[in-house]
Every structure is written in structure tokens, then in C-alpha cells.
Motif scaffolding. Structure first.
Motif, PDB file in Angstrom:
ATOM      1  N   THR A  57      37.222 -20.617  70.067  1.00  0.00           N
ATOM      2  CA  THR A  57      36.922 -21.327  68.814  1.00  0.00           C
ATOM      3  C   THR A  57      37.040 -22.839  69.018  1.00  0.00           C
ATOM      4  O   THR A  57      36.042 -23.553  69.068  1.00  0.00           O
ATOM      5  CB  THR A  57      37.877 -20.876  67.697  1.00  0.00           C
ATOM      6  OG1 THR A  57      39.234 -21.114  68.102  1.00  0.00           O
ATOM      7  CG2 THR A  57      37.684 -19.417  67.358  1.00  0.00           C
ATOM      8  N   ARG A  80      51.521 -33.517  62.008  1.00  0.00           N
ATOM      9  CA  ARG A  80      51.217 -32.437  61.060  1.00  0.00           C
ATOM     10  C   ARG A  80      52.402 -32.226  60.122  1.00  0.00           C
ATOM     11  O   ARG A  80      53.553 -32.166  60.568  1.00  0.00           O
ATOM     12  CB  ARG A  80      50.958 -31.163  61.866  1.00  0.00           C
ATOM     13  CG  ARG A  80      50.635 -29.906  61.060  1.00  0.00           C
ATOM     14  CD  ARG A  80      50.430 -28.776  62.051  1.00  0.00           C
ATOM     15  NE  ARG A  80      50.199 -27.482  61.480  1.00  0.00           N
ATOM     16  CZ  ARG A  80      49.022 -26.846  61.522  1.00  0.00           C
ATOM     17  NH1 ARG A  80      47.980 -27.424  62.056  1.00  0.00           N
ATOM     18  NH2 ARG A  80      48.901 -25.638  61.029  1.00  0.00           N
ATOM     19  N   ASP A  84      52.875 -26.807  56.992  1.00  0.00           N
ATOM     20  CA  ASP A  84      51.642 -26.159  57.438  1.00  0.00           C
ATOM     21  C   ASP A  84      51.933 -25.271  58.660  1.00  0.00           C
ATOM     22  O   ASP A  84      52.079 -25.763  59.773  1.00  0.00           O
ATOM     23  CB  ASP A  84      50.624 -27.251  57.786  1.00  0.00           C
ATOM     24  CG  ASP A  84      49.213 -26.703  57.883  1.00  0.00           C
ATOM     25  OD1 ASP A  84      49.034 -25.483  57.739  1.00  0.00           O
ATOM     26  OD2 ASP A  84      48.296 -27.510  58.120  1.00  0.00           O
ATOM     27  N   HIS A  89      49.680 -17.076  69.383  1.00  0.00           N
ATOM     28  CA  HIS A  89      48.651 -16.505  70.256  1.00  0.00           C
ATOM     29  C   HIS A  89      49.305 -15.630  71.316  1.00  0.00           C
ATOM     30  O   HIS A  89      50.260 -16.073  71.976  1.00  0.00           O
ATOM     31  CB  HIS A  89      47.863 -17.624  70.938  1.00  0.00           C
ATOM     32  CG  HIS A  89      47.133 -18.525  69.979  1.00  0.00           C
ATOM     33  ND1 HIS A  89      47.779 -19.400  69.136  1.00  0.00           N
ATOM     34  CD2 HIS A  89      45.809 -18.677  69.732  1.00  0.00           C
ATOM     35  CE1 HIS A  89      46.875 -20.044  68.402  1.00  0.00           C
ATOM     36  NE2 HIS A  89      45.679 -19.628  68.744  1.00  0.00           N
ATOM     37  N   SER A 165      45.105 -26.301  66.108  1.00  0.00           N
ATOM     38  CA  SER A 165      44.020 -27.016  66.785  1.00  0.00           C
ATOM     39  C   SER A 165      44.567 -28.346  67.319  1.00  0.00           C
ATOM     40  O   SER A 165      45.431 -28.964  66.696  1.00  0.00           O
ATOM     41  CB  SER A 165      42.871 -27.253  65.805  1.00  0.00           C
ATOM     42  OG  SER A 165      43.352 -27.861  64.618  1.00  0.00           O
ATOM     43  N   SER A 203      39.043 -19.942  63.956  1.00  0.00           N
ATOM     44  CA  SER A 203      39.028 -18.518  63.628  1.00  0.00           C
ATOM     45  C   SER A 203      38.977 -18.292  62.110  1.00  0.00           C
ATOM     46  O   SER A 203      39.414 -19.139  61.329  1.00  0.00           O
ATOM     47  CB  SER A 203      40.291 -17.855  64.190  1.00  0.00           C
ATOM     48  OG  SER A 203      41.436 -18.445  63.621  1.00  0.00           O
ATOM     49  N   ARG A 217      40.542 -18.216  55.116  1.00  0.00           N
ATOM     50  CA  ARG A 217      39.766 -19.327  55.690  1.00  0.00           C
ATOM     51  C   ARG A 217      38.477 -18.796  56.288  1.00  0.00           C
ATOM     52  O   ARG A 217      38.494 -17.836  57.040  1.00  0.00           O
ATOM     53  CB  ARG A 217      40.582 -20.049  56.793  1.00  0.00           C
ATOM     54  CG  ARG A 217      39.803 -21.176  57.480  1.00  0.00           C
ATOM     55  CD  ARG A 217      40.630 -21.988  58.470  1.00  0.00           C
ATOM     56  NE  ARG A 217      40.856 -21.304  59.733  1.00  0.00           N
ATOM     57  CZ  ARG A 217      41.539 -21.822  60.762  1.00  0.00           C
ATOM     58  NH1 ARG A 217      42.074 -23.039  60.648  1.00  0.00           N
ATOM     59  NH2 ARG A 217      41.701 -21.140  61.870  1.00  0.00           N
ATOM     60  N   GLN A 244      49.341 -19.455  49.614  1.00  0.00           N
ATOM     61  CA  GLN A 244      49.183 -18.502  50.729  1.00  0.00           C
ATOM     62  C   GLN A 244      48.672 -19.191  51.986  1.00  0.00           C
ATOM     63  O   GLN A 244      48.905 -18.749  53.077  1.00  0.00           O
ATOM     64  CB  GLN A 244      48.183 -17.389  50.392  1.00  0.00           C
ATOM     65  CG  GLN A 244      48.463 -16.546  49.202  1.00  0.00           C
ATOM     66  CD  GLN A 244      49.896 -16.123  49.067  1.00  0.00           C
ATOM     67  OE1 GLN A 244      50.444 -16.307  48.038  1.00  0.00           O
ATOM     68  NE2 GLN A 244      50.522 -15.573  50.066  1.00  0.00           N
TER      69      GLN A 244
HETATM   70  O1  TXA Z   1      40.701 -20.924  65.884  1.00  0.00           O
HETATM   71  C1  TXA Z   1      41.838 -21.190  65.513  1.00  0.00           C
HETATM   72  O2  TXA Z   1      42.419 -20.559  64.613  1.00  0.00           O
HETATM   73  C2  TXA Z   1      42.556 -22.333  66.238  1.00  0.00           C
HETATM   74  C3  TXA Z   1      42.804 -21.914  67.688  1.00  0.00           C
HETATM   75  C4  TXA Z   1      43.585 -22.944  68.467  1.00  0.00           C
HETATM   76  O3  TXA Z   1      43.421 -20.664  67.704  1.00  0.00           O
HETATM   77  N1  TXA Z   1      43.777 -22.668  65.585  1.00  0.00           N
HETATM   78  C5  TXA Z   1      43.810 -23.290  64.372  1.00  0.00           C
HETATM   79  O4  TXA Z   1      45.096 -23.589  63.969  1.00  0.00           O
HETATM   80  O5  TXA Z   1      42.828 -23.561  63.731  1.00  0.00           O
HETATM   81  P1  TXA Z   1      45.382 -24.606  62.775  1.00  0.00           P
HETATM   82  O6  TXA Z   1      46.854 -24.765  62.762  1.00  0.00           O
HETATM   83  O7  TXA Z   1      44.601 -25.840  62.960  1.00  0.00           O
HETATM   84  O8  TXA Z   1      44.966 -23.800  61.504  1.00  0.00           O
HETATM   85  C6  TXA Z   1      45.688 -22.645  61.195  1.00  0.00           C
HETATM   86  C7  TXA Z   1      45.676 -22.365  59.737  1.00  0.00           C
HETATM   87  C8  TXA Z   1      46.398 -23.415  58.918  1.00  0.00           C
HETATM   88  O9  TXA Z   1      45.570 -23.783  57.846  1.00  0.00           O
HETATM   89  C9  TXA Z   1      47.637 -22.689  58.418  1.00  0.00           C
HETATM   90  O10 TXA Z   1      48.009 -23.102  57.133  1.00  0.00           O
HETATM   91  C10 TXA Z   1      47.182 -21.235  58.419  1.00  0.00           C
HETATM   92  O11 TXA Z   1      46.364 -21.138  59.544  1.00  0.00           O
HETATM   93  N2  TXA Z   1      48.329 -20.342  58.593  1.00  0.00           N
HETATM   94  C11 TXA Z   1      49.082 -20.137  59.687  1.00  0.00           C
HETATM   95  N3  TXA Z   1      50.093 -19.283  59.435  1.00  0.00           N
HETATM   96  C12 TXA Z   1      49.973 -18.934  58.132  1.00  0.00           C
HETATM   97  C13 TXA Z   1      50.728 -18.110  57.265  1.00  0.00           C
HETATM   98  N4  TXA Z   1      51.813 -17.474  57.665  1.00  0.00           N
HETATM   99  N5  TXA Z   1      50.310 -17.995  55.975  1.00  0.00           N
HETATM  100  C14 TXA Z   1      49.212 -18.646  55.545  1.00  0.00           C
HETATM  101  N6  TXA Z   1      48.472 -19.459  56.321  1.00  0.00           N
HETATM  102  C15 TXA Z   1      48.839 -19.604  57.591  1.00  0.00           C
END
Ligand code: TXA
Ligand code: MG
Length: 350
Positions: A57, A80, A84, A89, A165, A203, A217, A244
Motif C-alpha cells: 500500500t 503524530r 491516533d 503488522h 505510514s 489499506s 476507512r 472508533q
Molecule cells: O496501508 C496501511 O494501512 C499503512 C501501511 C504502512 O500498513 N498504514 C497506515 O497507518 O496507513 P496509519 O497509521 O497512517 O493509519 C492507520 C489508521 C489510523 O487512522 C488509525 O486511527 C487507525 O488506522 N487505527 C489503528 N488502530 C485503530 C484502532 N484500534 N481503532 C480504530 N482505528 C484504528
């Protein structure tokens, strides 16, 4: 006296050599910061350092999820907010199961169909998953990415990688190792170079209400594909008001240039033609016949457009323009995720 002059000359020469050497070292260090050495990435991660990793991704900024100091440096490097949460992984279903306390039947179905791949599932966390990763939530985001280099790296590790990311918070996500270096410099100890990310958009995130999947998302995995497996799913895509998914902020993925959802004709009423940039889905919708028009896919292929989207948003920042314009695509399949990113990227400009 002569002896003293010689001593100073030698001292100055040595000083010159040392400074030359330290500059050389810095240069080498930044160049060597990017590479394909999985062993080196593994070593740094075991030492509690942050490493840029490729996924199908976008690139992630990874750290040992069970090392609170390493996790804190991920938040610091990205600037960050701590509310958040991070995605964990891993490379196998067994490892996923060790991180969660309940695996709803439909989540198991999705895992079988789409992992490894661009799907993140938010599930009730196992008690040993630290709250600094989940931002205090009782749920944890987990995913098995499909990039071969990262899968090999993960298979060598006995801990999950917490990886958001690898972009400064709010800026466009990176889809190449060079993008990571451009934004974060040598703050990651190493950037594992896996080429340009095949999918190009983050993703898709699915959470659960009881046993029922809910869309948090839009992402690389089209919702239609998910619904073919588990039936119709509820959407909960609201932005910062949605507890959420705290990271779903209205303004995100934004280039520095002013990005507007207007036509080129509209922009020409205010700006000179050579001061306007355009993001265009395909050649036929390109209105500016100059280098400022960035075409996402010559043939209008949505997957190719997604692959090129973030690189194009980053490129806008290197053009000498006052404004960049775009028009939304048809809200279908992966087009909906592209529109979502364009909406957030342009949110601050309106
Ligand atoms: O494609 C992807 O998902 C990439 C690659 C590196 O794996 N990662 C990514 O991570 O986009 P990030 O942190 O940029 O976005 C992850 C999202 C954030 O909006 C976060 O709030 C949500 O996932 N998230 C993570 N854990 C969560 C949880 N327990 N409950 C609700 N939302 C969560
Ligand atoms: Mg992100």
C-alpha cells in the motif's frame, strides 16, 4: 618558533582531514540509509530503532510494538498525536491470533480471503498488547501485508511491527523509499527499499460491532470485494468526530500547494495558465498541455491511477504553480478511495 609553525600546520591539516572525513561519513550515512538489506533492518528493529518498510500500500515507519521507547519515537518522528493508534503488522495468522482476544467469524472469513493484502482489521486486543500502541483503546488494528521483503523481515522477528505510514503527520503518504527519505531524512535508522508500492493507497480498515463488520476507512481493497465475501457492510467513515477511528481527520494526505476541486476553466478566471497545475485521471481529461498537468493513468485505469496518486500529489509541491486543480472520479470501486484521499488532500484549501 619553526617547530611551533610546523606543529600548527600539522594540527590544521589533521583538523581538515577529520572534518572532511566526518562530512564524508554523513554523506555515506544518508546514502546507506536506504537499501535492501533485510538483516540490517532486523538488527536495527531489535535494537529498538525505527525502520522504513515497504508494503503493497504505502511505506510504513516501523518499530517493535512491545518496546515502548521505540513506539514513542515513531510518534515523535512523525509528529503524530498520541490519540491516533498504530496498526500492528505480522506475517502469519497465528501471530494475528496471539494479538487479539476475539476473532469474529466474518473476520476469519475476511482474513482467509484477503491476507496477506491491503486490509486492516480492528479487533478486541489481547491483554499484553500495550495501550501506547492502541492509544488507550481496547481494540487493536492488525494486518498481514503482502510485500515479499517485509513478509521476510516479519518472519524473522518475534515481535509485531507497529507501523503508521512513514510521512510527517498530515502530509502525503510515501510510496517509494526516496519519498520516506525526502520527508524524514535520516530519522529512521534505515529505509528498506522495496521499490514503488504496487497499490499506492493505504489499506482498507474494517472494525467490528459485535460480530458485524463496519467500514472505518476506504482503502486499496475495494468495498465491493469485501461485500462479496461478507455481505453488505455498514459505513462509519465520519471524520474526527468518530471515536472508533480517531485518525480519520478531515484534512490529511495534503500537499503544500493549494489544491482545489474546480475545473481548469474555472481556475483560468483567477490564475495565469502557467501558474495552474492539474491532476487528471487520464490523457483525455488533461486540459493543460504542459508539464504542470499530471496524468494518473494514460488509459484511465483506476488501479494505475491509485498507484500514481501520492507520487503525483508530492510532485505538485515541486512545480512552480499557485494552485492545482482536480475533478472527482466516479465513486465506484477503488475510485471511491481515490476520491476520499483527494477530498482530504484538498480540505484545508477550501
Ligand atoms: O496501508 C496501511 O494501512 C499503512 C501501511 C504502512 O500498513 N498504514 C497506515 O497507518 O496507513 P496509519 O497509521 O497512517 O493509519 C492507520 C489508521 C489510523 O487512522 C488509525 O486511527 C487507525 O488506522 N487505527 C489503528 N488502530 C485503530 C484502532 N484500534 N481503532 C480504530 N482505528 C484504528
Ligand atoms: Mg497515515
Amino acid at each position: 618558533m619553526v617547530l611551533w609553525a610546523w606543529a600548527r600546520l600539522i594540527f590544521n591539516f589533521c583538523f581538515f582531514l577529520i572534518s572532511l572525513n566526518s562530512e564524508t561519513k554523513y554523506y555515506l550515512c544518508t546514502v546507506e540509509n536506504i537499501g535492501k538489506d533485510i538483516g540490517l533492518a532486523e538488527k536495527y528493529l531489535r535494537e529498538g530503532k525505527c525502520v522504513g518498510i515497504p508494503t503493497e500500500t504505502v511505506y510504513g515507519l516501523a518499530a517493535n510494538a512491545f518496546d515502548s521507547v521505540a513506539v514513542a519515537s515513531v510518534f515523535r518522528i512523525k509528529n503524530r498525536p498520541s490519540f491516533d493508534p498504530l496498526i500492528l503488522h505480522v506475517d502469519s495468522l497465528e501471530k494475528v491470533k496471539s494479538l487479539i482476544s476475539y476473532f469474529p467469524p466474518k473476520a476469519q472469513l475476511l482474513a482467509t480471503n484477503f491476507w496477506p493484502g491491503p486490509l486492516t482489521m480492528v479487533l478486541p486486543k489481547a491483554s499484553h498488547v500495550p495501550y501506547d500502541v492502541t492509544s488507550g483503546l481496547e481494540t487493536v488494528g492488525v494486518r498481514i501485508p503482502s510485500h515479499p521483503l517485509t513478509l521476510e523481515l516479519l518472519s524473522k522477528l518475534d515481535f509485531p511491527l507497529a507501523a503508521p505510514s512513514a510521512n510527517p503527520f498530515g502530509y502525503v503518504s510515501p510510496t517509494s523509499a526516496q519519498h520516506v527519505a525526502d520527508s524524514l531524512g535520516d530519522k529512521p535508522a534505515y529505509i528498506l527499499d522495496g521499490g514503488s508500492c504496487e497499490r499506492g493507497i493505504e489499506s482498507t480498515i474494517i472494525g467490528f460491532e459485535g460480530d458485524e463488520p463496519v467500514l472505518y476507512r476506504l482503502g486499496s481493497l475495494a468495498v465491493t470485494e469485501i461485500e462479496e465475501v461478507v455481505g453488505p457492510i455498514q459505513r462509519k467513515l465520519n471524520t474526527s468526530s468518530n471515536p472508533q477511528a480517531p485518525g480519520q481527520l478531515k484534512m490529511h494526505y495534503a500537499p503544500k500547494v493549494k489544491l482545489l476541486n474546480i475545473s481548469v476553466e474555472e481556475a483560468l478566471k483567477t490564475y495565469a495558465s502557467d501558474r495552474i497545475g492539474q491532476i487528471s485521471l487520464q490523457e483525455s481529461s488533461a486540459k493543460l498541455l504542459n508539464k504542470n498537468c499530471l496524468v494518473l493513468s494514460q488509459s484511465g485505469d483506476l488501479y494505475e491511477a491509485a498507484h500514481n496518486l501520492f507520487a503525483s500529489l508530492r510532485k505538485l509541491d515541486s512545480l512552480d504553480v499557485d494552485v492545482a486543480v482536480f475533478e472527482y472520479l466516479e465513486d465506484k470501486g477503488i475510485g471511491a478511495a481515490i476520491n476520499d484521499r483527494l477530498r482530504r488532500a484538498s480540505a484545508k484549501s477550501h
